[in-house]
Design a protein around this motif. Structure first.
Motif, short mmCIF file in Angstrom:
data_model
loop_
_atom_site.label_atom_id
_atom_site.label_comp_id
_atom_site.label_asym_id
_atom_site.label_seq_id
_atom_site.Cartn_x
_atom_site.Cartn_y
_atom_site.Cartn_z
N GLN A 3 -7.19 14.38 7.28
CA GLN A 3 -6.11 13.59 6.68
C GLN A 3 -5.49 12.64 7.71
OE1 GLN A 3 -6.00 14.78 3.43
NE2 GLN A 3 -4.56 13.25 2.65
N ARG A 4 -5.34 13.11 8.96
CA ARG A 4 -4.79 12.21 9.99
C ARG A 4 -5.70 11.00 10.19
NH1 ARG A 4 -3.21 16.94 12.55
NH2 ARG A 4 -5.17 16.95 13.71
N TRP A 5 -7.02 11.29 10.19
CA TRP A 5 -7.98 10.19 10.34
C TRP A 5 -7.86 9.21 9.17
CZ3 TRP A 5 -11.80 8.99 6.82
CH2 TRP A 5 -12.65 7.94 7.19
N ALA A 6 -7.87 9.74 7.94
CA ALA A 6 -7.88 8.88 6.75
C ALA A 6 -6.58 8.06 6.67
CB ALA A 6 -8.04 9.72 5.49
N VAL A 7 -5.45 8.71 6.95
CA VAL A 7 -4.17 7.99 6.87
C VAL A 7 -4.16 6.86 7.90
CG1 VAL A 7 -1.69 8.23 7.35
CG2 VAL A 7 -2.84 9.88 5.86
N GLU A 8 -4.67 7.14 9.10
CA GLU A 8 -4.69 6.08 10.12
C GLU A 8 -5.58 4.92 9.70
OE1 GLU A 8 -5.15 7.27 14.19
OE2 GLU A 8 -4.81 5.21 14.87
N GLU A 9 -6.75 5.26 9.13
CA GLU A 9 -7.67 4.19 8.67
C GLU A 9 -6.99 3.29 7.64
OE1 GLU A 9 -11.01 3.46 9.51
OE2 GLU A 9 -10.52 4.77 11.20
N ILE A 10 -6.28 3.91 6.73
CA ILE A 10 -5.63 3.14 5.65
C ILE A 10 -4.48 2.30 6.22
CG2 ILE A 10 -4.29 3.35 3.49
CD1 ILE A 10 -6.03 5.97 3.02
N LEU A 11 -3.64 2.95 7.05
CA LEU A 11 -2.50 2.22 7.62
C LEU A 11 -2.96 1.05 8.49
CD1 LEU A 11 -0.04 5.10 8.66
CD2 LEU A 11 0.19 3.52 6.73
N LYS A 12 -4.04 1.30 9.25
CA LYS A 12 -4.54 0.27 10.17
C LYS A 12 -5.01 -0.96 9.37
CE LYS A 12 -8.05 1.52 12.59
NZ LYS A 12 -8.87 2.28 13.49
N ILE A 39 0.85 -1.19 0.00
CA ILE A 39 0.00 0.00 0.00
C ILE A 39 0.88 1.24 0.00
CG2 ILE A 39 -1.79 1.25 1.32
CD1 ILE A 39 -2.62 -1.59 0.26
N THR A 40 0.56 2.19 -0.88
CA THR A 40 1.30 3.45 -0.92
C THR A 40 0.33 4.60 -0.69
OG1 THR A 40 2.85 2.53 -2.51
CG2 THR A 40 2.78 4.91 -2.34
N LEU A 41 0.63 5.42 0.30
CA LEU A 41 -0.16 6.64 0.50
C LEU A 41 0.33 7.68 -0.50
CD1 LEU A 41 0.03 6.59 4.37
CD2 LEU A 41 -2.11 6.48 3.07
N PHE A 42 -0.62 8.29 -1.19
CA PHE A 42 -0.26 9.19 -2.29
C PHE A 42 -1.27 10.34 -2.27
CE2 PHE A 42 -0.06 9.77 -7.12
CZ PHE A 42 1.24 10.21 -7.14
#
Ligand code: SF4
Ligand code: SF4
Length: 505
Positions: free
Chosen positions: A174-183, A160-163
């Protein structure tokens, strides 16, 4: 016997006294043979080259026998067409087997918003106003990953790459979305990474560590005096020292950082200063840091659709890199070994062959957009090429609100390689090129057909390799000349020692 269709001759000008006169043609250049099927590359003398030419025109004599036998061992010559066809098929089949098992990259774009306004940004106006991925969309994107892999017959581990836009924005959404994706990535055992502008990287380091994200990619344009002219906040404020702080915070936490140096005609002369700075900071010697470079591109082709009038299409897709940049880049490298040490440049994948005696790796597909990359955008659409995100004419399907995969659009792209594009099939340099040029450019220039070629030109591919060889060969030969091993007289080993690369000695 016959000369392999994939044997390419590169002609290179070297500094005087590196090789004997038997290697020099009337222009003072040396010739290298290379064959990406066998992985060989050798410096050859004029008389060896003449033997090959005589074979090409069917006029060999007894005196050519030993040389041609040696050439056959190196894969420049085949016993017959069937032997060559078999070697080529084994290579192509092996490549596609590897692709099926190779990691597949899934890029998540929570929103297109970015806090910077870099002068060359390919996403342009998309970054000022953007939809956002909801929780349902993130879930749907993860659900679609196995389906996409199945459609691609890919069994490799996804990553997975955050882009973006900029994924690591310091905002609540953005902090919420990044955490959801990483989790979700962490829970599924998928490795993750982020491509970030780095200005808020320090604030994200704890979150990245928490979910096992061990690597990020950050771009810099050079030293602060150059970088801060171009990579700036929307109000023009500089960014270099904030990014530097982010990189240092990541390194302190044990996160690997890939630093991508963007180079163009205006910044190329700043590279030596940057290298000195990177050395002082300990980045060059830090095993957690990889520094590599990329040339900035013109991206007007992204705006082209097949509906544009033909002449307009052609002028818009022409030319990515400014003329003269690659010459200026190698000129700068030649004068600055520290930059070479920092970057280990290898655009044509030949550095390790020349310097370390590795095989030449063939390039069967010029870009990974068709085979191993999918981007999820915040509109619920899927893209193959990350440079086209947000431009619906290039979407290859959707993942939300429902999963759709546009096979009619996608298939010709996925299977596009050196043999499917008619014009590339017979091209002598195809394995150095990847075939067909950029698929999006080909699509745009041809009026909507992926199985066409946007040829960067045979001569351009050759001269790119020749330029890199002109840079690498003197280093390799000097190193070898100080480390000579005597070979038995009259053998292929002895012959090749005079002129081939270190793996022969
Ligand atoms: S794109 Fe051009 S240079 Fe590349 S393989 Fe095709 S014909 Fe050859
Ligand atoms: S399709 Fe063209 S722009 Fe997109 S990744 Fe491939 S080469 Fe680059």
């Amino acid at each position: 016997m016959q000369v392999s269709a994939n044997t390419v001759e590169f002609r290179v000008e070297l500094p005087p006294d590196l090789v004997g006169p038997e290697y020099l043609d009337k222009d003072g250049k040396v010739s290298l043979l290379a064959n990406a099927v066998s992985g060989s590359m050798d410096l050859v003398s004029r008389s060896e080259l003449s033997s090959l030419e005589r074979l090409r025109v069917g006029r060999t004599s007894e005196e050519d026998r030993d040389i041609l036998t040696a050439f056959r061992e190196r894969g420049y010559v085949y016993e017959d067409a069937a032997a060559e066809q078999k070697a080529y098929r084994d290579l192509v089949d092996g490549y596609f087997r590897t692709i099926q098992e190779a990691p597949f990259q899934f890029m998540f774009i929570p929103s297109f918003v970015c806090n910077l306004a870099c002068s060359y940004c390919f996403e342009g106006e998309l970054t000022t106003k953007s939809p956002q991925m909801s929780e349902e969309m993130i879930e749907a994107a993860f659900d679609s990953i196995p389906m996409i892999q199945e459609l691609h017959e890919n069994s490799g581990p996804p990553y997975i790459t955050l882009f973006g836009g900029e994924p690591l924005l310091d905002t609540a959404y953005q902090r919420w979305a990044v955490e959801e994706i990483l989790k979700r990535a962490y829970d599924r055992g998928y490795p993750s990474t982020a491509i970030t502008n780095g200005v808020d990287l320090d604030k994200y380091v704890p979150l990245l560590k928490q979910y096992g994200c061990e690597e990020v990619q950050v771009s810099l344009d050079g030293t602060p005096s150059v970088h801060d002219q171009r990579r700036v906040f929307r109000n023009g404020r500089p960014t270099f020292h904030r990014i530097e702080r982010g990189i240092d915070a990541a390194l302190d936490a044990g996160v690997r950082v890939l630093i991508r140096l963007l180079v163009d005609r205006d910044s190329v002369d700043d590279m030596p200063n940057f290298a000195e700075m990177a050395q002082e900071k300990g980045w060059i010697d830090n095993p957690l840091v990889t520094l590599f470079y990329g040339f900035t591109k013109q991206t007007t082709f992204l705006y082209v659709t097949p509906d544009h009038p033909e002449e307009r299409r052609r002028t818009m897709v022409r030319g990515d890199v400014k003329p003269g940049l690659s010459e200026a880049f190698f000129e700068m490298l030649r004068a600055n070994p520290l930059v070479d040490d920092m970057l280990k440049p290898d655009p044509a994948r030949i550095r390790s062959a020349v310097m370390e005696g590795d095989r030449i790796h063939p390039n069967l597909q010029g870009c990974s957009a068709g085979t191993s990359v999918i981007a999820f955008d915040p509109n619920g659409k899927l893209y193959g090429c990350p440079e086209t995100v947000g431009r619906p004419q290039h979407a290859c399907g959707s993942y939300a609100p429902e999963f759709r995969y546009a096979r009619a659009y996608r298939e010709p792209w996925r299977h596009r390689h050196v043999d499917t594009v008619e014009m590339c099939r017979q091209c002598n340099v195809k394995l150095f090129c990847g075939g067909g040029g950029c698929p999006i450019k080909a699509w745009a220039a041809s009026g909507g057909n992926f199985d066409t070629c946007y040829c960067p030109k045979v001569e351009t591919i050759k001269s790119n390799v020749e330029r890199e060889l002109a840079y690498l060969l003197p280093m390799a030969l000097r190193r070898r000349n100080t480390n000579t091993v005597t070979k038995e007289k009259g053998t292929w080993q002895e012959m090749s020692q005079a002129g081939s690369f270190p793996w022969m000695s």
